[in-house]
Design a protein around this motif. Structure first.
Motif, short mmCIF file in Angstrom:
data_model
loop_
_atom_site.label_atom_id
_atom_site.label_comp_id
_atom_site.label_asym_id
_atom_site.label_seq_id
_atom_site.Cartn_x
_atom_site.Cartn_y
_atom_site.Cartn_z
N LYS A 183 0.89 -1.19 -0.01
CA LYS A 183 0.01 0.04 -0.01
C LYS A 183 0.88 1.18 -0.04
N LYS A 184 2.09 1.22 -0.26
CA LYS A 184 3.01 2.57 -0.31
C LYS A 184 2.86 2.83 -1.63
N LEU A 185 2.93 4.14 -1.91
CA LEU A 185 2.75 4.80 -3.34
C LEU A 185 3.85 4.42 -4.08
N ASN A 186 3.49 3.89 -5.31
CA ASN A 186 4.60 3.35 -6.14
C ASN A 186 4.81 4.40 -7.54
N ALA A 187 3.71 5.15 -7.93
CA ALA A 187 3.79 5.93 -8.98
C ALA A 187 2.51 6.82 -9.18
N ILE A 188 2.79 8.33 -9.58
CA ILE A 188 1.58 8.90 -9.77
C ILE A 188 1.94 9.39 -11.41
N TYR A 189 0.59 9.14 -12.04
CA TYR A 189 0.81 9.37 -13.52
C TYR A 189 0.08 10.79 -13.86
N LEU A 195 -2.11 13.10 -16.46
CA LEU A 195 -2.61 12.83 -17.66
C LEU A 195 -3.26 14.24 -18.27
N ARG A 196 -3.06 14.37 -19.22
CA ARG A 196 -3.61 15.71 -19.76
C ARG A 196 -5.14 15.55 -20.70
N TYR A 197 -5.90 16.42 -20.63
CA TYR A 197 -7.31 16.23 -21.27
C TYR A 197 -7.03 17.14 -22.51
N SER A 198 -7.29 16.32 -23.81
CA SER A 198 -7.18 17.25 -25.16
C SER A 198 -8.22 16.49 -26.02
N ASN A 199 -9.18 17.12 -26.80
CA ASN A 199 -9.94 16.64 -27.64
C ASN A 199 -10.87 15.68 -27.37
N GLY A 200 -11.31 15.78 -26.14
CA GLY A 200 -12.27 14.56 -25.33
C GLY A 200 -11.49 13.40 -24.75
N ASN A 201 -10.18 13.24 -24.78
CA ASN A 201 -9.38 12.30 -24.40
C ASN A 201 -8.57 12.58 -23.24
N TRP A 202 -8.00 11.59 -22.32
CA TRP A 202 -6.92 11.74 -21.46
C TRP A 202 -5.92 11.03 -22.00
N ARG A 203 -4.52 11.81 -22.14
CA ARG A 203 -3.41 11.30 -22.67
C ARG A 203 -2.35 11.41 -21.32
N ASN A 204 -1.38 10.35 -21.32
CA ASN A 204 -0.46 10.22 -20.24
C ASN A 204 0.63 11.27 -20.79
N TYR A 205 1.06 12.17 -19.82
CA TYR A 205 2.05 13.22 -20.14
C TYR A 205 3.29 13.09 -19.17
N SER A 206 2.99 12.53 -17.93
CA SER A 206 4.30 12.37 -17.13
C SER A 206 4.11 11.33 -15.99
N LYS A 207 5.25 10.81 -15.31
CA LYS A 207 5.01 10.11 -14.33
C LYS A 207 5.90 10.24 -13.27
N GLU A 208 5.77 9.97 -11.95
CA GLU A 208 6.51 10.19 -10.95
C GLU A 208 6.88 8.74 -10.12
N GLU A 209 7.87 8.31 -9.90
CA GLU A 209 8.21 6.99 -9.50
C GLU A 209 9.05 7.08 -8.07
N TYR A 210 8.27 6.44 -6.98
CA TYR A 210 8.82 6.46 -5.75
C TYR A 210 9.64 5.34 -5.29
N VAL A 211 10.62 5.23 -4.57
CA VAL A 211 11.45 4.39 -4.07
C VAL A 211 11.92 4.50 -2.68
N TYR A 212 11.69 3.43 -1.91
CA TYR A 212 11.82 3.47 -0.33
C TYR A 212 13.12 2.64 0.21
N THR A 213 13.26 3.37 1.20
CA THR A 213 14.67 2.72 1.97
C THR A 213 13.98 1.30 2.61
N THR A 214 15.06 0.55 2.99
CA THR A 214 14.75 -0.75 3.96
C THR A 214 13.77 -0.52 5.02
N ASP A 215 13.89 0.62 5.46
CA ASP A 215 13.18 0.69 6.90
C ASP A 215 11.72 1.37 6.46
#
Length: 339
Positions: free
Chosen positions: A104-110, A112-132
């Motif tokens: 349940k830890k956050l893995n990624a946030i995408y 999306l941008r809305y254009s011409n009636g559709n959602w398109r992936n624009y960017s993503k953020e990836e999250y990495v955690y320490t062993t603790d």
């Protein structure tokens, strides 16, 4: 900003943030800049955040953007839509979609941008955690129409002995050298209750870090975060102030704060201000300053209007609450005093 609130109230009486507002320093004084209004769903989760900016030509708050939040079956945030107001209606613009690890830890946030009636992936953020389990790095990538990723920035944290974030370093991806280069550093300080009290922001101007600005934080007697101040490189010059406003909830239910049937005129007020509303009966109006201290209370108002002389109030932004004792309804809004 990682604010740690140490006072936890029973769920039926939690103190929720209902709005904030900021002021900018301009022409020798602080003037209203923007405000945000929050609503919550039946489970006490954030449902909407509506942002408005202050239009001085109209002496009124004007809608700017609205975020609408959705949650998955686990109660975790699924996505939220960011809508822009074009003067007549809300139009979809961005969507932020959340992905989680099995723990349940956050893995990624995408994004999306809305254009011409559709959602398109624009960017993503990836999250990495320490062993603790602490957040280690966050990396952002831009996505093309084929899903190919181009690095944008990354950040990584260091922690103090108590496990609080000590510094966050940001790096930008340099297309010329195809390498990461230092960009910005956040340094955090905490008070004796481990609440964040100072954030210092430095820019990296090769070969050294140079102070850019800092934020200081103020807490009320109840331990809740009340105000932040931004100072530029001159530590005696405050350039922006943000005020946080709370109220106690009763039993959790969907609420709309700020979309109130109360008319306030004139607003900003100079010497007098009149409040009018629809329901006559036993009403109470309270006006609070930025610290949450009541500065005026009107009890047992039987009609549907009241006029207040504001000559004893200093310039600034206040919060009013109208309560109808008979039916239990309540409305909240902002009053600006500008003499």
């Amino acid at each position: 900003m990682g604010i740690a609130l140490l006072f936890v109230l029973p769920l039926s009486a939690q103190k929720k943030q209902v709005s904030y507002y900021t002021e900018h320093f301009r022409d020798g004084k602080f003037v209203p800049y923007d405000t945000g209004i929050y609503t919550y769903d039946n489970n006490g989760r954030l449902a909407t955040e509506t942002n408005q900016y202050y239009d001085e030509s109209k002496a009124a708050w004007v809608n700017f953007f609205k975020a609408e939040f959705s949650y998955n079956s686990n109660g975790d945030r699924d996505y939220y839509d960011w809508k822009l107001h074009d003067g007549t209606q809300w139009a979809p613009l961005y969507r932020y979609s959340y992905l989680y690890n099995p723990d349940k830890k956050l893995n990624a946030i995408y994004e999306l941008r809305y254009s011409n009636g559709n959602w398109r992936n624009y960017s993503k953020e990836e999250y990495v955690y320490t062993t603790d389990g602490k957040q280690d790095t966050v990396s952002k990538y831009y996505l093309d129409t084929l899903g190919n990723a181009t690095p944008s920035y990354r950040s990584y944290n260091s922690y103090n002995a108590k496990g609080k974030v000590n510094t966050t370093i940001y790096e930008l991806w340099d297309e010329t050298s195809l390498s990461w280069v230092l960009f910005q550093r956040f340094t955090y300080q905490y008070d004796s209750l481990d609440r964040e009290r100072l954030l210092e922001v430095d820019m990296y101007l090769n070969p050294k870090w140079v102070r850019s600005y800092n934020y200081t934080y103020t807490y009320g007697n109840d331990g809740l975060f009340r105000k932040w101040e931004r100072l530029d490189y001159d530590p005696n010059r405050i350039t922006q102030i943000g005020h946080i406003i709370y109220e106690f909830d009763g039993p959790l239910s969907a609420k709309v704060i700020g979309q109130t049937p109360v008319n306030v005129f004139p607003n900003p007020a100079t010497s007098d201000v009149t409040f009018t509303w629809e329901s006559a009966g036993n009403n109470t109006i309270e006006i609070f300053d930025i610290t949450g201290k009541p500065v005026w209370v009107g009890n047992n108002i039987e009609g549907n209007s009241v006029t207040l002389n504001t000559t004893e109030l200093t310039n600034g932004i206040y919060v009013y609450t109208l309560r109808n004792i008979a039916n239990g309804t309540r409305s909240t809004g902002r009053l600006v005093i500008n003499k």
